[in-house]
Design a protein around this motif. Structure first.
Motif, short mmCIF file in Angstrom:
data_model
loop_
_atom_site.label_atom_id
_atom_site.label_comp_id
_atom_site.label_asym_id
_atom_site.label_seq_id
_atom_site.Cartn_x
_atom_site.Cartn_y
_atom_site.Cartn_z
N LYS A 192 8.07 1.16 -0.58
CA LYS A 192 8.47 0.62 -1.88
C LYS A 192 9.46 1.55 -2.60
O LYS A 192 10.50 1.12 -3.07
CB LYS A 192 7.23 0.37 -2.76
N SER A 193 9.10 2.85 -2.67
CA SER A 193 10.00 3.79 -3.35
C SER A 193 11.31 3.93 -2.58
O SER A 193 12.38 4.05 -3.19
CB SER A 193 9.35 5.17 -3.47
N SER A 194 11.22 3.91 -1.26
CA SER A 194 12.44 4.03 -0.46
C SER A 194 13.38 2.86 -0.74
O SER A 194 14.60 3.04 -0.80
CB SER A 194 12.09 4.08 1.03
N LEU A 195 12.83 1.68 -0.92
CA LEU A 195 13.65 0.51 -1.24
C LEU A 195 14.38 0.71 -2.56
O LEU A 195 15.59 0.52 -2.67
CB LEU A 195 12.74 -0.74 -1.30
N PRO A 232 0.82 -1.22 0.00
CA PRO A 232 0.00 0.00 0.00
C PRO A 232 0.85 1.27 0.00
O PRO A 232 2.09 1.19 0.11
CB PRO A 232 -0.79 -0.12 1.31
N ASN A 233 0.21 2.41 -0.10
CA ASN A 233 0.89 3.69 0.00
C ASN A 233 1.70 3.75 1.28
O ASN A 233 1.21 3.35 2.34
CB ASN A 233 -0.15 4.83 0.10
N GLY A 234 2.93 4.25 1.16
CA GLY A 234 3.74 4.45 2.36
C GLY A 234 4.38 3.20 2.90
O GLY A 234 4.98 3.21 3.98
N ALA A 235 4.29 2.07 2.17
CA ALA A 235 4.85 0.81 2.66
C ALA A 235 6.38 0.79 2.61
O ALA A 235 7.01 -0.07 3.23
CB ALA A 235 4.31 -0.35 1.83
P1 ATP Z 1 3.83 5.37 -2.29
O1 ATP Z 1 3.22 4.27 -3.05
O2 ATP Z 1 2.83 6.28 -1.64
O3 ATP Z 1 4.91 6.10 -3.02
P2 ATP Z 1 5.83 3.79 -0.95
O4 ATP Z 1 5.46 2.40 -0.61
O5 ATP Z 1 6.67 4.00 -2.14
O6 ATP Z 1 4.51 4.67 -1.01
P3 ATP Z 1 7.72 5.40 0.46
O7 ATP Z 1 7.50 6.55 -0.46
O8 ATP Z 1 9.00 4.68 0.38
O9 ATP Z 1 6.53 4.36 0.35
O10 ATP Z 1 7.52 5.94 1.95
C1 ATP Z 1 7.73 5.13 3.12
C2 ATP Z 1 7.61 6.02 4.35
O11 ATP Z 1 8.70 6.95 4.40
C3 ATP Z 1 6.35 6.85 4.41
O12 ATP Z 1 5.95 6.91 5.74
C4 ATP Z 1 6.79 8.20 3.91
O13 ATP Z 1 6.01 9.23 4.45
C5 ATP Z 1 8.22 8.27 4.41
N1 ATP Z 1 9.09 9.08 3.54
C6 ATP Z 1 9.35 8.85 2.24
N2 ATP Z 1 10.22 9.76 1.75
C7 ATP Z 1 10.52 10.58 2.77
C8 ATP Z 1 11.37 11.73 2.93
N3 ATP Z 1 12.10 12.19 1.91
N4 ATP Z 1 11.39 12.33 4.14
C9 ATP Z 1 10.68 11.87 5.18
N5 ATP Z 1 9.88 10.79 5.10
C10 ATP Z 1 9.80 10.15 3.93
#
Ligand code: ATP
Length: 238
Positions: A44-47, A39-42
């Motif tokens: 994924k993008s951070s990985l 889901p959103n915020g899981a």
């Molecule tokens: P989405 O599908 O919404 O992009 P995601 O699964 O890719 O979600 P991430 O974007 O990796 O998730 O975010 C994971 C967590 O890290 C979330 O709680 C987000 O708010 C937080 N986060 C992501 N980027 C940053 C940042 N640059 N600074 C602070 N918190 C961040």
């Protein structure tokens, strides 16, 4: 078993107090599509950003058998890693063709761009028709195709796609993911982040489900599709 092109062990990403990725281990076998669902915020993008070196991370990342330590993003690109970010990041005031030529702009490739350009025209005929058009005038689906093609111009050994289906109509999603599947059949290894679980599992060889920064479940598409938790949270009713 062949050596994976990418192997991640105990990866950890934090933004100050926010832990985005926690103890994630996963790998991508050569020539396969591995999908990361969640889901959103899981996280994924951070990985993906951690693998690319855009954000700092703890843990170990091996790419093509080599440990990626403190390498810069540029060094990782030169090694053959490529990320198509969610926002696609094209040069909108430049033509389709010039965007593609820029994808070739890296140390490893000093030769002519023409053979790869011709491959991209064959793979994406719609881009060929629009080669002189400014990237900013393309439709959403065409922009995603251009972002993928620009990444492919650098002949990556691993292509990472961050939600390529985001904001696109179902027919275009199908086309984009079919292209990813064709690329895999031609030997490109792909790490695909998607929220569209059904579409991703249709083409993937293996999948991981991330929730709150952790791997909640992993397995082959058939097993994931049969898992009640996946059905309830990600697949819904048909
Ligand atoms: P989405 O599908 O919404 O992009 P995601 O699964 O890719 O979600 P991430 O974007 O990796 O998730 O975010 C994971 C967590 O890290 C979330 O709680 C987000 O708010 C937080 N986060 C992501 N980027 C940053 C940042 N640059 N600074 C602070 N918190 C961040």
């Amino acid at each position: 078993m062949t050596q994976p092109i990418l192997d991640v062990q105990a990866l950890h990403v934090a933004y100050d107090a926010i832990i985005a990725v926690s103890d994630v281990s996963m790998s991508v076998p050569k020539g396969s599509i591995v999908t990361i669902l969640g889901p959103n915020g899981a996280g994924k993008s951070s990985l993906l950003n951690a693998i690319m070196g855009v954000v700092p991370a703890g843990g170990a990342i091996h790419f093509a058998g080599r440990a990626l330590g403190g390498e810069s993003v540029e060094a990782r690109v030169n090694d053959g890693l490529s990320l198509v970010p969610e926002k696609r990041e094209l040069f909108y005031s430049m033509s389709v063709e010039d965007n593609l030529r820029l994808g070739r702009f890296r140390l490893r490739h000093q030769g002519s761009a023409e053979p790869m350009l011709n491959e991209m025209w064959a793979l994406f005929p719609r881009l060929k028709e629009r080669r002189r058009q400014l990237a900013g005038t393309l439709s959403g689906g065409e922009r995603q195709m251009l972002a993928m093609a620009r990444a492919l111009m650098g002949e990556p050994r691993l292509l990472m796609l961050d939600e390529p289906s985001l904001g696109l109509a179902p027919l275009i999603v199908r086309e984009i993911l079919q292209t990813a599947s064709n690329l895999r059949d031609n030997g490109v290894s792909i790490l695909l982040v998607e929220q569209n679980a059904r579409a991703a599992l249709r083409i993937a060889d293996y999948g991981y489900v991330l929730e709150s920064g952790r791997v909640m479940l992993e397995g082959e598409p058939d097993a994931l599709q049969a898992d009640q938790r996946i059905v309830e949270s990600y697949l819904g009713v048909r």
